[in-house]
Design an enzyme around this catalytic site. Structure first.
Site, PDB file in Angstrom:
ATOM      1  N   CYS A  61      36.723  42.430  43.331  1.00 50.62           N
ATOM      2  CA  CYS A  61      36.577  43.122  42.041  1.00 50.62           C
ATOM      3  C   CYS A  61      37.045  42.225  40.898  1.00 50.62           C
ATOM      4  O   CYS A  61      38.238  41.916  40.781  1.00 50.62           O
ATOM      5  CB  CYS A  61      37.386  44.425  42.080  1.00 50.62           C
ATOM      6  SG  CYS A  61      37.559  45.250  40.492  1.00 50.62           S
ATOM      7  N   CYS A  64      39.561  43.825  38.429  1.00 47.20           N
ATOM      8  CA  CYS A  64      40.873  43.936  39.081  1.00 47.20           C
ATOM      9  C   CYS A  64      41.671  42.645  38.889  1.00 47.20           C
ATOM     10  O   CYS A  64      42.878  42.668  38.597  1.00 47.20           O
ATOM     11  CB  CYS A  64      40.716  44.208  40.575  1.00 47.20           C
ATOM     12  SG  CYS A  64      39.865  45.753  40.976  1.00 47.20           S
TER      13      CYS A  64
END
Length: 225
Positions: A61, A64
């Site tokens: 991600c 993230c």
């Protein structure tokens, strides 16, 4: 191109928050990882009434990774807050329990209960929620110790108990002794410490009692003599 622009925008939005913490005094409480649900539950238990901020992320991600430095900086600024990272691909049990379907998701927990959450890499929102809910829980105050009356004695309640108490103290009792006489014999057999602590234990007001005879007279009144 669009992905590059989005990533650049996210980096620019996170950078000011990371820089704002770089010069602050960090207590350096470690950022912990919960690789399984039992470990996660252990951290919840350790936190007690303090806030637990959970970062549900994935290695693949991009957002993230962009917001991860801010999460780490917050963990240094708020040492009493538990900052826990959960990899959704490794710890599916915890992710499922909290209904995580998008990454990153930040969940805020106190006393085992979820108080709020935020989805997406929102640096301003993340900081705001930590500041709002991250106040240190008050430490439990020790219970006041009950006064200890090591010298207090049990007061006899009737003539039979008076005779027993006097016998244990080897006090000679005249055959014609009345209850009042028994009370006086018992009270006179007590030491100053026994008199004072017995009255204190039973909540008797001993203000004005300066000498042993004062305590004796007060206890005689209590015992009805």
């Amino acid at each position: 191109v669009r992905m590059f622009k989005a990533t650049s925008t996210l980096l620019r939005s996170v950078a000011p928050f990371v820089r704002s913490f770089s010069t602050s005094r960090a207590a350096k409480m470690p950022l912990v990882h919960a690789s399984d649900h039992s470990t996660f539950e252990k951290y919840l238990h350790e936190a007690g009434g303090n806030l637990v901020a959970v970062d549900f992320y994935a290695d693949w991600c991009g957002p993230c990774k962009m917001i991860a430095p801010l999460f780490k900086q917050l963990s240094e600024k708020y040492p009493h807050v538990y900052f826990v990272k959960v990899n959704v691909d490794e710890n599916r049990s915890t992710s499922s329990k909290y209904g995580v379907t998008a990454m990153p998701t930040f969940v805020f927990i106190k006393n085992g209960d979820t108080i709020t959450s935020i989805r997406g890499a929102d640096p301003a929102g993340l900081q705001r929620l930590v500041e709002q809910h991250g106040k240190e829980a008050p430490k439990p105050q020790p219970k006041p110790q009950a006064p200890q009356f090591a010298h207090a004695v049990t007061l006899p309640r009737n003539e039979s108990e008076l005779h027993t108490a006097l016998g244990k103290r080897s006090i000679a009792v005249p055959a014609s002794a009345t209850r009042t006489d028994l009370v006086r014999l018992f009270v006179d057999s007590l030491s100053a410490a026994e008199l004072k602590e017995t009255l204190q234990r039973d909540g008797v007001d001993i203000r004005g009692c300066l000498e042993k005879d004062d305590y004796r007279e007060k206890l005689r009144q209590v015992m009805g003599a």
